[in-house]
Design a protein around this motif. Structure first.
Motif, PDB file in Angstrom:
ATOM      1  N   VAL A  87       0.871  -1.237  -0.027  1.00 46.33           N
ATOM      2  CA  VAL A  87       0.061  -0.030   0.112  1.00 46.33           C
ATOM      3  C   VAL A  87       0.678   1.134  -0.185  1.00 46.33           C
ATOM      4  CG1 VAL A  87      -2.052   1.205   1.175  1.00 46.33           C
ATOM      5  CG2 VAL A  87      -1.655  -1.293   1.641  1.00 46.33           C
ATOM      6  N   LEU A  88       0.869   2.108  -1.151  1.00 45.80           N
ATOM      7  CA  LEU A  88       1.478   3.079  -1.023  1.00 45.80           C
ATOM      8  C   LEU A  88       0.876   4.435  -0.783  1.00 45.80           C
ATOM      9  CD1 LEU A  88       3.178   2.884  -4.886  1.00 45.80           C
ATOM     10  CD2 LEU A  88       4.035   1.911  -2.434  1.00 45.80           C
ATOM     11  N   LEU A  89       1.237   5.171   0.187  1.00 46.60           N
ATOM     12  CA  LEU A  89       0.635   6.405   0.882  1.00 46.60           C
ATOM     13  C   LEU A  89       1.216   7.773   0.472  1.00 46.60           C
ATOM     14  CD1 LEU A  89      -0.932   8.150   2.903  1.00 46.60           C
ATOM     15  CD2 LEU A  89       0.692   7.399   4.673  1.00 46.60           C
ATOM     16  N   PHE A  90       0.355   8.300  -0.270  1.00 50.43           N
ATOM     17  CA  PHE A  90       0.968   9.683  -0.915  1.00 50.43           C
ATOM     18  C   PHE A  90       0.099  10.760  -0.305  1.00 50.43           C
ATOM     19  CE2 PHE A  90       1.072   6.584  -4.224  1.00 50.43           C
ATOM     20  CZ  PHE A  90       2.160   6.833  -4.843  1.00 50.43           C
ATOM     21  N   HIS A  91       0.688  12.107  -0.161  1.00 49.78           N
ATOM     22  CA  HIS A  91      -0.012  13.306   0.222  1.00 49.78           C
ATOM     23  C   HIS A  91      -0.323  14.060  -0.867  1.00 49.78           C
ATOM     24  CE1 HIS A  91       1.320  11.499   4.111  1.00 49.78           C
ATOM     25  NE2 HIS A  91       0.060  12.003   4.450  1.00 49.78           N
ATOM     26  N   GLU A  92       0.249  15.192  -0.934  1.00 48.48           N
ATOM     27  CA  GLU A  92      -0.247  16.222  -2.063  1.00 48.48           C
ATOM     28  C   GLU A  92       0.981  16.029  -3.335  1.00 48.48           C
ATOM     29  OE1 GLU A  92      -1.310  20.677  -1.089  1.00 48.48           O
ATOM     30  OE2 GLU A  92       0.490  20.056   0.361  1.00 48.48           O
ATOM     31  N   VAL A  93       0.217  16.033  -4.520  1.00 50.08           N
ATOM     32  CA  VAL A  93       1.048  15.902  -5.772  1.00 50.08           C
ATOM     33  C   VAL A  93       0.487  17.044  -6.577  1.00 50.08           C
ATOM     34  CG1 VAL A  93       1.270  14.410  -7.887  1.00 50.08           C
ATOM     35  CG2 VAL A  93       0.364  13.420  -5.536  1.00 50.08           C
ATOM     36  N   LYS A  94       1.496  17.988  -6.854  1.00 49.28           N
ATOM     37  CA  LYS A  94       1.229  19.363  -7.537  1.00 49.28           C
ATOM     38  C   LYS A  94       2.738  19.759  -8.290  1.00 49.28           C
ATOM     39  CE  LYS A  94       1.390  21.777  -3.082  1.00 49.28           C
ATOM     40  NZ  LYS A  94       0.649  22.621  -2.240  1.00 49.28           N
ATOM     41  N   PRO A  95       2.425  20.653  -9.252  1.00 57.93           N
ATOM     42  CA  PRO A  95       3.360  21.087 -10.108  1.00 57.93           C
ATOM     43  C   PRO A  95       4.452  22.258  -8.962  1.00 57.93           C
ATOM     44  CG  PRO A  95       1.541  21.382 -11.167  1.00 57.93           C
ATOM     45  CD  PRO A  95       1.058  20.987  -9.799  1.00 57.93           C
ATOM     46  N   THR A  96       3.544  22.640  -8.156  1.00 59.93           N
ATOM     47  CA  THR A  96       4.402  23.815  -7.175  1.00 59.93           C
ATOM     48  C   THR A  96       5.103  23.000  -6.042  1.00 59.93           C
ATOM     49  OG1 THR A  96       2.310  23.982  -5.958  1.00 59.93           O
ATOM     50  CG2 THR A  96       2.880  25.565  -7.938  1.00 59.93           C
ATOM     51  N   ALA A  97       5.210  21.648  -6.177  1.00 62.64           N
ATOM     52  CA  ALA A  97       6.138  21.123  -4.965  1.00 62.64           C
ATOM     53  C   ALA A  97       7.389  21.484  -4.786  1.00 62.64           C
ATOM     54  CB  ALA A  97       6.107  19.445  -5.441  1.00 62.64           C
ATOM     55  N   THR A  98       7.706  21.772  -3.345  1.00 60.75           N
ATOM     56  CA  THR A  98       8.909  22.300  -3.040  1.00 60.75           C
ATOM     57  C   THR A  98       9.462  21.323  -1.980  1.00 60.75           C
ATOM     58  OG1 THR A  98       7.859  23.728  -1.434  1.00 60.75           O
ATOM     59  CG2 THR A  98       8.515  24.610  -3.587  1.00 60.75           C
ATOM     60  N   PRO A  99      10.678  21.416  -1.540  1.00 60.19           N
ATOM     61  CA  PRO A  99      10.956  20.628  -0.224  1.00 60.19           C
ATOM     62  C   PRO A  99      10.586  21.184   1.033  1.00 60.19           C
ATOM     63  CG  PRO A  99      13.062  21.511  -1.600  1.00 60.19           C
ATOM     64  CD  PRO A  99      11.632  22.331  -2.049  1.00 60.19           C
ATOM     65  N   GLN A 100       9.975  22.300   1.095  1.00 62.10           N
ATOM     66  CA  GLN A 100       9.132  23.208   2.025  1.00 62.10           C
ATOM     67  C   GLN A 100       7.636  22.180   2.290  1.00 62.10           C
ATOM     68  OE1 GLN A 100      11.243  25.091   0.087  1.00 62.10           O
ATOM     69  NE2 GLN A 100      12.449  24.735   1.857  1.00 62.10           N
ATOM     70  N   ASN A 101       7.054  22.161   1.092  1.00 58.80           N
ATOM     71  CA  ASN A 101       5.609  21.641   1.373  1.00 58.80           C
ATOM     72  C   ASN A 101       5.681  20.084   1.212  1.00 58.80           C
ATOM     73  OD1 ASN A 101       5.791  21.111  -1.435  1.00 58.80           O
ATOM     74  ND2 ASN A 101       4.595  22.903  -1.941  1.00 58.80           N
ATOM     75  N   GLN A 102       6.779  19.586   1.096  1.00 64.60           N
ATOM     76  CA  GLN A 102       6.817  17.932   0.857  1.00 64.60           C
ATOM     77  C   GLN A 102       5.993  17.387   0.217  1.00 64.60           C
ATOM     78  OE1 GLN A 102       8.825  15.506   3.396  1.00 64.60           O
ATOM     79  NE2 GLN A 102       9.945  16.994   2.609  1.00 64.60           N
ATOM     80  N   ALA A 103       5.437  18.085  -0.885  1.00 64.63           N
ATOM     81  CA  ALA A 103       4.627  17.640  -2.035  1.00 64.63           C
ATOM     82  C   ALA A 103       5.369  16.869  -3.201  1.00 64.63           C
ATOM     83  CB  ALA A 103       3.835  18.566  -2.587  1.00 64.63           C
ATOM     84  N   LEU A 104       4.784  15.899  -3.960  1.00 60.11           N
ATOM     85  CA  LEU A 104       5.324  15.364  -5.009  1.00 60.11           C
ATOM     86  C   LEU A 104       5.129  15.902  -6.215  1.00 60.11           C
ATOM     87  CD1 LEU A 104       4.758  11.379  -4.767  1.00 60.11           C
ATOM     88  CD2 LEU A 104       6.622  12.789  -3.414  1.00 60.11           C
ATOM     89  N   LEU A 105       6.124  16.075  -7.061  1.00 59.30           N
ATOM     90  CA  LEU A 105       5.788  16.531  -8.278  1.00 59.30           C
ATOM     91  C   LEU A 105       4.987  15.621  -9.367  1.00 59.30           C
ATOM     92  CD1 LEU A 105       9.517  18.040  -9.324  1.00 59.30           C
ATOM     93  CD2 LEU A 105       7.051  19.431  -9.166  1.00 59.30           C
ATOM     94  N   PRO A 106       4.014  15.888 -10.099  1.00 63.06           N
ATOM     95  CA  PRO A 106       3.439  15.091 -10.950  1.00 63.06           C
ATOM     96  C   PRO A 106       4.312  13.934 -11.781  1.00 63.06           C
ATOM     97  CG  PRO A 106       2.515  17.240 -11.155  1.00 63.06           C
ATOM     98  CD  PRO A 106       3.763  17.293 -10.318  1.00 63.06           C
ATOM     99  N   LYS A 107       5.334  14.577 -12.100  1.00 55.13           N
ATOM    100  CA  LYS A 107       6.391  13.585 -12.729  1.00 55.13           C
ATOM    101  C   LYS A 107       6.704  12.416 -11.829  1.00 55.13           C
ATOM    102  CE  LYS A 107       9.298  12.688 -15.959  1.00 55.13           C
ATOM    103  NZ  LYS A 107       9.315  11.700 -17.086  1.00 55.13           N
ATOM    104  N   LYS A 108       6.837  12.727 -10.720  1.00 50.82           N
ATOM    105  CA  LYS A 108       7.197  11.439  -9.716  1.00 50.82           C
ATOM    106  C   LYS A 108       6.215  10.564  -9.587  1.00 50.82           C
ATOM    107  CE  LYS A 108       9.702  10.035  -5.916  1.00 50.82           C
ATOM    108  NZ  LYS A 108      10.986  10.039  -5.390  1.00 50.82           N
ATOM    109  N   LEU A 109       5.006  10.820  -9.408  1.00 44.23           N
ATOM    110  CA  LEU A 109       3.811  10.174  -9.504  1.00 44.23           C
ATOM    111  C   LEU A 109       3.870   9.311 -10.758  1.00 44.23           C
ATOM    112  CD1 LEU A 109       1.334   8.721  -8.085  1.00 44.23           C
ATOM    113  CD2 LEU A 109      -0.110  10.809  -9.132  1.00 44.23           C
ATOM    114  N   TYR A 110       3.915  10.017 -11.863  1.00 43.31           N
ATOM    115  CA  TYR A 110       3.944   9.323 -13.306  1.00 43.31           C
ATOM    116  C   TYR A 110       4.990   8.329 -13.186  1.00 43.31           C
ATOM    117  CZ  TYR A 110       4.839   8.708 -18.199  1.00 43.31           C
ATOM    118  OH  TYR A 110       4.949   8.151 -19.656  1.00 43.31           O
TER     119      TYR A 110
END
Ligand SMILES: [Zn+2]
Length: 275
Positions: A36-59
């Motif tokens: 089971v993979l657990l993701f949080h935010e995935v958005k083009p504005t991902a930065t090390p601060q917001n800990q979001a993933l870039l859509p490319k990473k999810l792709y």
């Protein structure tokens, strides 16, 4: 003669214990588990601060899942032992989940389990709500409390925890119009009491422990958190480890235990012939 019998008894007892340990180990090895993979935010504005993933990473992760021959499932789906299944879970119900993630999953024909916080749904505009309902059609919703609140029996009464979980469940069921039977503990925080209450309400309860989903198990289920720095190799290893009966170490152990049994019986036959 007495010495030989005593020696035999000692070896047989050791061998029986080793065989029992091996059987117990094999039981855990053959227990069917699903990554089971657990993701949080995935958005083009991902930065090390917001800990979001870039859509490319999810792709790239979705591509890896395809390359490894896995397909997505929901808790409660019928599965056959050894099937290559994976659950994609997304916590916190942020806008990117229906603006970025669900469209990506829809294109790659994969399904996700989205744990929504009721407050996040309430905060959406009517057009965003309509979009969420439209894009989430192929996916499944889970409960993540009304206000993203960790529930512990040391800070909440049992009645308050039950009310919180029930109102959150009913709120989301009212919005999405189908029964919701999965729950994810906020930040993975729980105690024995809150776990028991959640298990009395939901069929499938997820933590953030590095573990798997056990389809034939009523206990709590673990997940692997995907951070921006998590590599594809790490995800690949986690998925491979869900099939320990396919690993070389298990075959080596099988060989060793067979060898020991054969050696012992060989010795027994020799001793009998000598006697
Ligand atoms: Zn959360």
């Amino acid at each position: 003669m007495i010495k030989i019998i005593a020696c035999h008894k000692k070896y047989s007892l050791t061998l029986i214990i080793l065989n029992l340990l091996f059987l117990y180990h094999s039981y855990s090895i053959f227990k069917f588990r699903v990554p089971v993979l657990l993701f949080h935010e995935v958005k083009p504005t991902a930065t090390p601060q917001n800990q979001a993933l870039l859509p490319k990473k999810l792709y790239n992760i979705l591509k890896l899942i395809d390359e490894k021959g896995y397909s997505t499932m929901f808790p409660g789906d019928t599965v056959v032992f050894d099937e290559k299944k994976v659950i994609l879970s997304f916590d916190d119900g942020t806008r990117d989940h229906f603006e970025v993630v669900m469209p990506m999953l829809n294109i790659s024909k994969k399904q996700g389990l989205f744990f929504w916080v009721n407050q996040q749904v309430d905060a959406l505009t009517s057009s965003q709500k309509e979009k969420l309902l439209r894009f989430s059609k192929n996916h499944r919703i889970g409960v993540h409390t009304n206000k993203h609140e960790a529930l512990l029996t040391t800070t909440h009464s049992a009645k308050a925890i039950k009310n919180e979980l029930m109102s959150s469940k009913h709120g989301l069921e009212g919005f999405f119009k189908y029964p919701i039977n999965s729950f994810a503990f906020v930040k993975g925080i729980f105690d024995q009491g809150s776990a028991q209450i959640a298990q009395g309400i939901f069929d499938y309860n997820f933590t953030v422990e590095y573990d798997y989903f056990y389809p034939f198990d009523k206990g709590l289920h673990g997940r692997m958190i995907i951070f921006p720095e998590t590599t594809l190799d790490e995800i690949s290893r986690y998925m491979d480890s869900s099939r320990p009966h396919k690993e070389l170490s298990f075959y080596t152990l099988c060989f060793l235990i067979c060898f020991l049994n054969l050696m012992f019986f060989g010795l027994l036959v020799n001793k009998k012939e000598a006697a």
